[in-house]
Design an enzyme around this catalytic site. Structure first.
Site, PDB file in Angstrom:
ATOM      1  N   ASN A   7       0.801  -1.093  -0.044  1.00 51.75           N
ATOM      2  CA  ASN A   7       0.146   0.035  -0.192  1.00 51.75           C
ATOM      3  C   ASN A   7       1.014   1.320  -0.166  1.00 51.75           C
ATOM      4  OD1 ASN A   7      -1.785   1.965   0.477  1.00 51.75           O
ATOM      5  ND2 ASN A   7      -2.584   1.156   2.130  1.00 51.75           N
ATOM      6  N   ARG A  99      -2.761  -2.536  -3.264  1.00 49.53           N
ATOM      7  CA  ARG A  99      -4.126  -1.668  -2.867  1.00 49.53           C
ATOM      8  C   ARG A  99      -4.191  -0.372  -3.789  1.00 49.53           C
ATOM      9  NH1 ARG A  99      -5.405   2.884   0.997  1.00 49.53           N
ATOM     10  NH2 ARG A  99      -7.712   2.966   1.129  1.00 49.53           N
TER      11      ARG A  99
END
Length: 414
Positions: A7, A99
């Site tokens: 992420n 993500r």
């Protein structure tokens, strides 16, 4: 398959390495090899890594950007000094899962990243100008490190909410604005809502079609989702993460005319007002103290500060109002599920949100509620018609599982 889950933010990077495959997924036996984060990218960065046994290492290094952060982390993981089981070289990382915040209307599920997918993520930058560029930097950096041989998968925050019907995602604006600019509700935290709905039905032996729950992801960012038949039918965040519940520093719902009023009265541009609504409002704005709910709860307990109490009351009232609205729009639900940092760790906030929902058949068991801190379990009493649960989220696990399924060409059942 060892999946590197990342992420990527502007000045930070969170990552995990999860060993999983279709057999492990079927038996819920995925193996978290390590987790970590890189903070203060752009200067003397702090790198923290925790292995599967819970042992933690803290490192510092000058890291200029996300690309350098990923290069540093991967080479450290593959070094003899890391001690991470199963990782001895870069070749032991078999795939990467990212993500990605915004997939717009282009991406309804997770996909293997190719040039067309990269172009699609770029096309969504206008919808998430603070997030998608960072996600793209992470993807491109791993391409440079691994080359084309190591597959990468994009898992979109918005994808789970693409099942929302048109009458729920459209704003009552001139329709041509939607046609031209795709102004509509998209929703966020989709991977978290998807995970807790999946976990709830697993715990109860339900099919997707039998899963009717309201999920509350409560952290610094907060959102609610109405899930009917295992699919989202409405969610509180809108075209951006600013709409909906009161959050740490975001205002949530407000009269749109307030933007022009603040701009006029305070001599601010609309961009500056938007920044104020995103970064200086919510719990921080009302309390004047902090956006940290744990600190606010302690402050209320010790000093009974009026504005702190008000911030907590507004936060809980807004969440309770959304539960009521979703019960009406869904025609009822079986449970309210709490997740996220606040939802998982604050019995007092859960109690306040559920207070007054006795009319809907929900009564909190005080003992159970106090015991469920960072744990999975029911917090409503046996006689409740509408139950309340705490289920810790695990977005990274879903990203790893989606990555495996995409690489192997399997469908996404969860």
């Amino acid at each position: 398959m060892n999946v590197f889950v990342i992420n990527a933010g502007s000045s930070s990077l969170k990552f995990q390495v999860i060993a999983t495959d279709l057999e492990r997924i079927r038996h819920d036996q995925d193996d978290l090899l390590c987790r970590g984060q890189v903070e203060r990218i752009g200067g003397e960065a702090i790198i923290t890594v925790q292995n599967r046994a819970g042992s933690r290492q803290k490192l510092t290094a000058p890291i200029r950007d996300v690309s350098a952060a990923l290069d540093y982390v991967l080479r450290w993981l593959a070094s003899d000094g890391s001690g991470i089981d199963g990782i001895r070289s870069l070749g032991d990382i078999h795939a990467a899962g990212h993500r990605v915040v915004h997939g717009g209307e282009l991406f309804k599920e997770s996909v293997i990243i190719n040039d067309d997918v990269l172009k699609g993520i770029e096309d969504c930058i206008d919808l998430a100008p603070l997030h998608n560029p960072n996600n793209l930097r992470g993807i491109r950096a791993l391409r440079e490190i691994f080359g084309q041989a190591t597959p990468q998968v994009a898992v979109f925050d918005t994808a789970f909410h693409t099942s929302i019907p048109e009458y729920a995602y459209l704003y009552a604006l001139p329709y041509h604005l939607y046609r031209r600019h795709r102004i509509r509700r998209y929703g966020f935290h989709g991977t978290s809502h998807r995970y807790v709905a999946f976990r709830y039905r697993t715990l109860h032996g339900l099919t997707r079609e039998q899963t009717h729950v309201i999920t509350l992801h409560l952290g610094n960012g907060c959102s609610a989702a109405a899930i009917r038949g295992g699919h989202t039918v409405d969610t509180s965040m809108g075209m951006t993460p600013l709409e909906g519940l009161v959050m740490g520093t975001r205002s949530g719902d407000l009269d749109p005319a307030i933007v022009n009023l603040i701009a006029t009265k305070e001599g601010l541009s609309t961009h500056e007002v938007e920044s104020l609504l995103n970064t200086q409002s919510g719990l921080l704005g009302i309390s004047g103290l902090t956006n940290d709910m744990k600190v606010l709860e302690q402050e209320l307990k010790e000093h009974d500060d009026r504005r702190v109490r008000l911030a907590i009351e507004v936060f809980c009232y807004r969440a309770r109002k959304y539960i009521g609205a979703y019960l009406a729009s869904m025609g009822g639900a079986d449970a309210v599920v709490f997740t996220g940092g606040i939802g998982e760790h604050s019995p007092e906030i859960r109690r306040r949100i559920c207070a007054g929902l006795e009319w809907a058949g929900l009564t909190v068991d005080a003992t159970q509620n106090q015991q469920m801190v960072g744990r999975e379990g029911r917090i409503s009493n046996d006689g409740s018609r509408l139950h309340a649960w705490v289920i810790p989220t695990n977005e990274e696990l879903l990203i790893a599982r989606d990555t495996v399924r995409c690489v192997l060409g399997e469908p996404h059942p969860s």
